[in-house]
Design a protein around this motif. Sequence first.
Motif, PDB file in Angstrom:
ATOM      1  N   LEU A  99       4.268  15.324 -10.393  1.00  0.00           N
ATOM      2  CA  LEU A  99       4.769  15.703 -11.710  1.00  0.00           C
ATOM      3  C   LEU A  99       3.708  16.452 -12.516  1.00  0.00           C
ATOM      4  CD1 LEU A  99       6.700  12.454 -12.738  1.00  0.00           C
ATOM      5  CD2 LEU A  99       7.686  14.669 -12.103  1.00  0.00           C
ATOM      6  N   CYS A 100       2.460  16.016 -12.384  1.00  0.00           N
ATOM      7  CA  CYS A 100       1.382  16.634 -13.158  1.00  0.00           C
ATOM      8  C   CYS A 100       0.966  17.995 -12.604  1.00  0.00           C
ATOM      9  CB  CYS A 100       0.170  15.703 -13.184  1.00  0.00           C
ATOM     10  SG  CYS A 100       0.434  14.155 -14.076  1.00  0.00           S
ATOM     11  N   ARG A 131       2.759  20.036 -10.296  1.00  0.00           N
ATOM     12  CA  ARG A 131       3.806  20.740  -9.566  1.00  0.00           C
ATOM     13  C   ARG A 131       3.622  22.253  -9.587  1.00  0.00           C
ATOM     14  NH1 ARG A 131       5.799  18.591 -14.162  1.00  0.00           N
ATOM     15  NH2 ARG A 131       6.844  19.931 -15.690  1.00  0.00           N
ATOM     16  N   ARG A 132       3.065  22.818 -10.666  1.00  0.00           N
ATOM     17  CA  ARG A 132       2.922  24.275 -10.727  1.00  0.00           C
ATOM     18  C   ARG A 132       1.738  24.791  -9.920  1.00  0.00           C
ATOM     19  NH1 ARG A 132       1.069  25.401 -16.935  1.00  0.00           N
ATOM     20  NH2 ARG A 132       0.471  23.278 -17.413  1.00  0.00           N
ATOM     21  N   TYR A 133       0.882  23.861  -9.457  1.00  0.00           N
ATOM     22  CA  TYR A 133      -0.281  24.265  -8.672  1.00  0.00           C
ATOM     23  C   TYR A 133      -0.035  24.158  -7.164  1.00  0.00           C
ATOM     24  CZ  TYR A 133      -2.683  23.669 -13.143  1.00  0.00           C
ATOM     25  OH  TYR A 133      -3.056  23.759 -14.455  1.00  0.00           O
ATOM     26  N   LEU A 134       1.186  23.743  -6.764  1.00  0.00           N
ATOM     27  CA  LEU A 134       1.452  23.514  -5.351  1.00  0.00           C
ATOM     28  C   LEU A 134       1.650  24.806  -4.582  1.00  0.00           C
ATOM     29  CD1 LEU A 134       3.807  20.396  -5.535  1.00  0.00           C
ATOM     30  CD2 LEU A 134       1.331  20.498  -5.252  1.00  0.00           C
ATOM     31  N   ARG A 135       1.982  25.877  -5.279  1.00  0.00           N
ATOM     32  CA  ARG A 135       2.116  27.161  -4.582  1.00  0.00           C
ATOM     33  C   ARG A 135       0.753  27.628  -4.105  1.00  0.00           C
ATOM     34  NH1 ARG A 135       6.033  30.565  -8.774  1.00  0.00           N
ATOM     35  NH2 ARG A 135       7.799  29.108  -8.739  1.00  0.00           N
ATOM     36  N   GLY A 136       0.749  28.282  -2.979  1.00  0.00           N
ATOM     37  CA  GLY A 136      -0.516  28.785  -2.445  1.00  0.00           C
ATOM     38  C   GLY A 136      -1.275  27.752  -1.641  1.00  0.00           C
ATOM     39  N   MET A 137      -0.617  26.656  -1.283  1.00  0.00           N
ATOM     40  CA  MET A 137      -1.272  25.635  -0.473  1.00  0.00           C
ATOM     41  C   MET A 137      -1.660  26.219   0.878  1.00  0.00           C
ATOM     42  SD  MET A 137       0.246  21.882   0.506  1.00  0.00           S
ATOM     43  CE  MET A 137       0.515  21.494  -1.225  1.00  0.00           C
ATOM     44  N   THR A 138      -2.885  25.938   1.321  1.00  0.00           N
ATOM     45  CA  THR A 138      -3.408  26.493   2.574  1.00  0.00           C
ATOM     46  C   THR A 138      -3.386  25.442   3.676  1.00  0.00           C
ATOM     47  OG1 THR A 138      -5.705  25.864   2.138  1.00  0.00           O
ATOM     48  CG2 THR A 138      -4.950  27.971   1.231  1.00  0.00           C
ATOM     49  N   TRP A 139      -3.504  25.919   4.930  1.00  0.00           N
ATOM     50  CA  TRP A 139      -3.545  25.006   6.063  1.00  0.00           C
ATOM     51  C   TRP A 139      -4.793  24.137   6.017  1.00  0.00           C
ATOM     52  CZ3 TRP A 139       0.426  23.532   8.602  1.00  0.00           C
ATOM     53  CH2 TRP A 139       1.503  24.401   8.818  1.00  0.00           C
ATOM     54  N   GLN A 140      -5.885  24.695   5.517  1.00  0.00           N
ATOM     55  CA  GLN A 140      -7.109  23.898   5.399  1.00  0.00           C
ATOM     56  C   GLN A 140      -6.905  22.736   4.438  1.00  0.00           C
ATOM     57  OE1 GLN A 140     -10.590  25.718   3.579  1.00  0.00           O
ATOM     58  NE2 GLN A 140     -11.951  24.601   4.971  1.00  0.00           N
ATOM     59  N   GLU A 141      -6.168  22.970   3.348  1.00  0.00           N
ATOM     60  CA  GLU A 141      -5.890  21.898   2.398  1.00  0.00           C
ATOM     61  C   GLU A 141      -4.963  20.844   2.997  1.00  0.00           C
ATOM     62  OE1 GLU A 141      -6.392  24.573  -1.695  1.00  0.00           O
ATOM     63  OE2 GLU A 141      -4.411  24.277  -0.779  1.00  0.00           O
ATOM     64  N   VAL A 200       0.841  -1.201   0.000  1.00  0.00           N
ATOM     65  CA  VAL A 200       0.000   0.000   0.000  1.00  0.00           C
ATOM     66  C   VAL A 200       0.875   1.249   0.000  1.00  0.00           C
ATOM     67  CG1 VAL A 200      -1.672   1.342   1.342  1.00  0.00           C
ATOM     68  CG2 VAL A 200      -1.976  -1.121   1.076  1.00  0.00           C
ATOM     69  N   GLY A 201       1.962   1.217   0.776  1.00  0.00           N
ATOM     70  CA  GLY A 201       2.861   2.367   0.815  1.00  0.00           C
ATOM     71  C   GLY A 201       3.472   2.664  -0.542  1.00  0.00           C
ATOM     72  N   VAL A 202       3.951   1.619  -1.236  1.00  0.00           N
ATOM     73  CA  VAL A 202       4.536   1.805  -2.565  1.00  0.00           C
ATOM     74  C   VAL A 202       3.469   2.266  -3.553  1.00  0.00           C
ATOM     75  CG1 VAL A 202       5.647   0.633  -4.503  1.00  0.00           C
ATOM     76  CG2 VAL A 202       6.367   0.128  -2.163  1.00  0.00           C
ATOM     77  N   ARG A 203       2.289   1.672  -3.450  1.00  0.00           N
ATOM     78  CA  ARG A 203       1.190   2.025  -4.352  1.00  0.00           C
ATOM     79  C   ARG A 203       0.890   3.517  -4.297  1.00  0.00           C
ATOM     80  NH1 ARG A 203      -4.883  -0.660  -3.910  1.00  0.00           N
ATOM     81  NH2 ARG A 203      -5.950   0.789  -5.323  1.00  0.00           N
ATOM     82  N   PHE A 204       0.766   4.056  -3.091  1.00  0.00           N
ATOM     83  CA  PHE A 204       0.413   5.467  -2.984  1.00  0.00           C
ATOM     84  C   PHE A 204       1.619   6.380  -3.136  1.00  0.00           C
ATOM     85  CE2 PHE A 204      -3.342   3.627  -0.732  1.00  0.00           C
ATOM     86  CZ  PHE A 204      -4.269   4.051  -1.660  1.00  0.00           C
ATOM     87  N   ALA A 205       2.830   5.854  -2.935  1.00  0.00           N
ATOM     88  CA  ALA A 205       4.024   6.650  -3.245  1.00  0.00           C
ATOM     89  C   ALA A 205       4.096   6.907  -4.744  1.00  0.00           C
ATOM     90  CB  ALA A 205       5.273   5.931  -2.764  1.00  0.00           C
ATOM     91  N   VAL A 206       3.799   5.874  -5.543  1.00  0.00           N
ATOM     92  CA  VAL A 206       3.761   6.033  -6.993  1.00  0.00           C
ATOM     93  C   VAL A 206       2.688   7.038  -7.392  1.00  0.00           C
ATOM     94  CG1 VAL A 206       3.260   4.861  -9.177  1.00  0.00           C
ATOM     95  CG2 VAL A 206       4.675   3.727  -7.456  1.00  0.00           C
ATOM     96  N   SER A 207       1.506   6.930  -6.756  1.00  0.00           N
ATOM     97  CA  SER A 207       0.423   7.880  -7.042  1.00  0.00           C
ATOM     98  C   SER A 207       0.853   9.310  -6.742  1.00  0.00           C
ATOM     99  CB  SER A 207      -0.811   7.534  -6.199  1.00  0.00           C
ATOM    100  OG  SER A 207      -1.282   6.249  -6.486  1.00  0.00           O
ATOM    101  N   SER A 208       1.524   9.482  -5.600  1.00  0.00           N
ATOM    102  CA  SER A 208       1.965  10.825  -5.194  1.00  0.00           C
ATOM    103  C   SER A 208       2.963  11.402  -6.186  1.00  0.00           C
ATOM    104  CB  SER A 208       2.592  10.769  -3.798  1.00  0.00           C
ATOM    105  OG  SER A 208       1.695  10.242  -2.852  1.00  0.00           O
ATOM    106  N   THR A 220      -5.614  16.197  -3.218  1.00  0.00           N
ATOM    107  CA  THR A 220      -5.425  14.819  -3.648  1.00  0.00           C
ATOM    108  C   THR A 220      -3.969  14.404  -3.502  1.00  0.00           C
ATOM    109  OG1 THR A 220      -7.246  15.043  -5.225  1.00  0.00           O
ATOM    110  CG2 THR A 220      -5.752  13.175  -5.532  1.00  0.00           C
ATOM    111  N   LEU A 221      -3.045  15.284  -3.863  1.00  0.00           N
ATOM    112  CA  LEU A 221      -1.622  14.989  -3.713  1.00  0.00           C
ATOM    113  C   LEU A 221      -1.269  14.790  -2.245  1.00  0.00           C
ATOM    114  CD1 LEU A 221       1.253  14.709  -4.729  1.00  0.00           C
ATOM    115  CD2 LEU A 221       1.437  17.212  -4.755  1.00  0.00           C
ATOM    116  N   ILE A 222      -1.756  15.677  -1.382  1.00  0.00           N
ATOM    117  CA  ILE A 222      -1.464  15.562   0.051  1.00  0.00           C
ATOM    118  C   ILE A 222      -2.003  14.261   0.613  1.00  0.00           C
ATOM    119  CG2 ILE A 222      -1.915  16.553   2.333  1.00  0.00           C
ATOM    120  CD1 ILE A 222      -2.044  19.304   0.937  1.00  0.00           C
TER     121      ILE A 222
END
Length: 305
Positions: free
Chosen positions: A59-60, A62-72, A46-54, A187-189
């Motif tokens: 990669l898809c 990465r440019r949307y990671l800025r502006g991440m909030t505490w609620q997210e 399960v760990g490897v499965r979701f590491a691959v997902s992450s 989803t990434l988190i």
Amino acid sequence: MAQPSRSLSFGITRQELVLILITMVWGGTFLVVHRAMQFSGPFFFVGVRFAVSSLLLALCFRRYLRGMTWQEIKAGSLIGLSIAGGYGLQTYGMQTISSSQSAFITALYVPVVPLLQWLLLRRAPGLMSWCGIMLAFGGLLLISGPQDGELGLNQGEIATLFSTIAIAFEIILISRYAGKVDVRRVTLIQLAVASLAAFCFMLPNGESIPPFNSAVIFSAIGLGAASALIQITMNWAQRSVSPTRATVIYAGEPVWAGVVGRIAGERLPAAALLGGALIVCGVIVSELKLKRKKRGAESDAPLQD
């Protein structure tokens, strides 16, 4: 704020149709996980499965990671812990039960949702929920093969049964935060947290890293991609599809898992097949009470926590 959805000519919205297709993919993953348990421990897999997902999502998006909030971060972490518990226990159970059995027992998470609302929110289940719970419980009795009038659950079935509680929390949490956070970041988190938590669960389970095996690697990569697709789609679709309609669609998951398992050679006894049918009926019946209360509205309203 829920996004408007377009309804297709046969009365299903675009989001609902996508969820149906995702459910078919989801059902097919049970057999892959079951086969992988011959070569790997459950929580490592399960760990490897979701590491691959992450990694794929990083990669898809990465440019949307800025502006991440505490609620997210909070939403993703809570959902991720639920995913780790749900998928981890489910995978643990598949060491000793078939993929079809696992899928049918996992479907019990739907009638578990109103029970959790009753315990946590003091919101008592309605008549249809109780009917669905009883049908699902009767199905569980048949699947587990009771002997001498007692519920004969083995270790794998018990673990899978507990996984339904974590999965029910996942569905409730996704619905609670849908529309309030950025789907891509959350989803990434949640997938990264699920991976990390699963690796941590290896310690109490006494797991070690298994020897290199191509079947495990390819299965983990394939399921990692499928998990990323499933999670991002669930988060996107449930912005405009209520938990009521979503869980009814998800009721098809064990059916598809049973079909795939049958093609692969799994043979459940007649009593177990009847039990699986009762669980699916219980899933659908348990949601009818919410649908009836929403008559007169153009669409079902999301559950309020």
